[in-house]
Design a protein around this motif. Sequence first.
Motif, PDB file in Angstrom:
ATOM      1  N   ASP A  71       0.857  -1.180   0.000  1.00  0.00           N
ATOM      2  CA  ASP A  71       0.000   0.000   0.000  1.00  0.00           C
ATOM      3  C   ASP A  71       0.891   1.227   0.000  1.00  0.00           C
ATOM      4  O   ASP A  71       2.099   1.136   0.227  1.00  0.00           O
ATOM      5  CB  ASP A  71      -0.864   0.037   1.272  1.00  0.00           C
ATOM      6  CG  ASP A  71      -1.896  -1.070   1.294  1.00  0.00           C
ATOM      7  OD1 ASP A  71      -2.755  -1.088   0.397  1.00  0.00           O
ATOM      8  OD2 ASP A  71      -1.834  -1.901   2.216  1.00  0.00           O
ATOM      9  N   ARG A  87       4.608   0.558   1.666  1.00  0.00           N
ATOM     10  CA  ARG A  87       4.356  -0.144   2.932  1.00  0.00           C
ATOM     11  C   ARG A  87       3.822  -1.516   2.572  1.00  0.00           C
ATOM     12  O   ARG A  87       2.904  -1.650   1.783  1.00  0.00           O
ATOM     13  CB  ARG A  87       3.331   0.628   3.765  1.00  0.00           C
ATOM     14  CG  ARG A  87       3.026  -0.021   5.109  1.00  0.00           C
ATOM     15  CD  ARG A  87       2.077   0.848   5.935  1.00  0.00           C
ATOM     16  NE  ARG A  87       0.831   1.139   5.242  1.00  0.00           N
ATOM     17  CZ  ARG A  87      -0.241   0.337   5.250  1.00  0.00           C
ATOM     18  NH1 ARG A  87      -0.225  -0.794   5.924  1.00  0.00           N
ATOM     19  NH2 ARG A  87      -1.329   0.686   4.597  1.00  0.00           N
ATOM     20  N   SER A  88       4.422  -2.533   3.140  1.00  0.00           N
ATOM     21  CA  SER A  88       3.952  -3.897   2.889  1.00  0.00           C
ATOM     22  C   SER A  88       3.320  -4.462   4.159  1.00  0.00           C
ATOM     23  O   SER A  88       3.708  -4.111   5.271  1.00  0.00           O
ATOM     24  CB  SER A  88       5.092  -4.811   2.409  1.00  0.00           C
ATOM     25  OG  SER A  88       6.094  -4.919   3.388  1.00  0.00           O
ATOM     26  N   THR A  89       2.341  -5.317   3.950  1.00  0.00           N
ATOM     27  CA  THR A  89       1.717  -6.046   5.053  1.00  0.00           C
ATOM     28  C   THR A  89       1.776  -7.526   4.711  1.00  0.00           C
ATOM     29  O   THR A  89       1.785  -7.909   3.533  1.00  0.00           O
ATOM     30  CB  THR A  89       0.257  -5.606   5.264  1.00  0.00           C
ATOM     31  OG1 THR A  89      -0.469  -5.790   4.054  1.00  0.00           O
ATOM     32  CG2 THR A  89       0.175  -4.153   5.698  1.00  0.00           C
ATOM     33  N   TYR A  90       1.835  -8.354   5.741  1.00  0.00           N
ATOM     34  CA  TYR A  90       1.950  -9.796   5.537  1.00  0.00           C
ATOM     35  C   TYR A  90       1.594 -10.515   6.832  1.00  0.00           C
ATOM     36  O   TYR A  90       1.551  -9.921   7.898  1.00  0.00           O
ATOM     37  CB  TYR A  90       3.363 -10.172   5.070  1.00  0.00           C
ATOM     38  CG  TYR A  90       4.451  -9.612   5.959  1.00  0.00           C
ATOM     39  CD1 TYR A  90       4.952 -10.341   7.038  1.00  0.00           C
ATOM     40  CD2 TYR A  90       4.957  -8.341   5.740  1.00  0.00           C
ATOM     41  CE1 TYR A  90       5.933  -9.827   7.853  1.00  0.00           C
ATOM     42  CE2 TYR A  90       5.945  -7.807   6.558  1.00  0.00           C
ATOM     43  CZ  TYR A  90       6.429  -8.543   7.610  1.00  0.00           C
ATOM     44  OH  TYR A  90       7.407  -8.024   8.428  1.00  0.00           O
ATOM     45  N   GLU A  98      -0.012 -10.486  12.179  1.00  0.00           N
ATOM     46  CA  GLU A  98      -0.013  -9.545  11.061  1.00  0.00           C
ATOM     47  C   GLU A  98       1.133  -8.571  11.285  1.00  0.00           C
ATOM     48  O   GLU A  98       1.276  -8.016  12.375  1.00  0.00           O
ATOM     49  CB  GLU A  98      -1.338  -8.785  11.002  1.00  0.00           C
ATOM     50  CG  GLU A  98      -2.553  -9.677  10.826  1.00  0.00           C
ATOM     51  CD  GLU A  98      -2.707 -10.175   9.399  1.00  0.00           C
ATOM     52  OE1 GLU A  98      -2.388  -9.419   8.462  1.00  0.00           O
ATOM     53  OE2 GLU A  98      -3.145 -11.324   9.224  1.00  0.00           O
ATOM     54  N   GLN A  99       1.950  -8.373  10.269  1.00  0.00           N
ATOM     55  CA  GLN A  99       3.099  -7.477  10.375  1.00  0.00           C
ATOM     56  C   GLN A  99       3.081  -6.489   9.213  1.00  0.00           C
ATOM     57  O   GLN A  99       2.388  -6.693   8.224  1.00  0.00           O
ATOM     58  CB  GLN A  99       4.410  -8.276  10.325  1.00  0.00           C
ATOM     59  CG  GLN A  99       4.581  -9.272  11.436  1.00  0.00           C
ATOM     60  CD  GLN A  99       4.863  -8.609  12.765  1.00  0.00           C
ATOM     61  OE1 GLN A  99       5.590  -7.625  12.837  1.00  0.00           O
ATOM     62  NE2 GLN A  99       4.287  -9.137  13.831  1.00  0.00           N
ATOM     63  N   GLU A 100       3.869  -5.441   9.371  1.00  0.00           N
ATOM     64  CA  GLU A 100       4.047  -4.515   8.263  1.00  0.00           C
ATOM     65  C   GLU A 100       5.485  -4.046   8.240  1.00  0.00           C
ATOM     66  O   GLU A 100       6.201  -4.118   9.251  1.00  0.00           O
ATOM     67  CB  GLU A 100       3.086  -3.334   8.337  1.00  0.00           C
ATOM     68  CG  GLU A 100       3.371  -2.312   9.388  1.00  0.00           C
ATOM     69  CD  GLU A 100       2.450  -1.093   9.279  1.00  0.00           C
ATOM     70  OE1 GLU A 100       1.358  -1.186   8.706  1.00  0.00           O
ATOM     71  OE2 GLU A 100       2.848  -0.051   9.785  1.00  0.00           O
TER      72      GLU A 100
END
Length: 126
Positions: A71, A87-90, A98-100
């Motif tokens: 995002d 910005r990545s989320t996974y 949940e991390q970013e």
Amino acid sequence: MNDFEPSSEDLAILEQLNDDYVQSDQHNDVKRFSEFLAEDFIVQTPGVTRNRAEFLEYIAKPRPFKDLAVDDVKIRILSDVALVHGRSTYTVLADGSEQEALYTDTYQKRGGTWVCVSACAIAPGT
């Protein structure tokens, strides 16, 4: 600011390369990475710096996460260099958390082709 006006074609190529980077990371796609990483590529993640060969070896291993998404992507083209911020989320497989992370990838247009010369990802708060 500079007077350089980026082309819409360059912007579209960099948007695709950003998507390819993310998808290749999620799916262990060493072949695709090898197509757009510069020979002198360097990546930094928390506590680790890897050259191109080390990174490709790392990518070949099973990913410790799933559902990688990005995002807030901003592409800045500065003549023959481009910075891709996002910005990545996974989801971490080990514990389901949940991390970013924030990232900046640097591309350079060499011989008319955009290649990734460096990448840096940091987890917020570190």
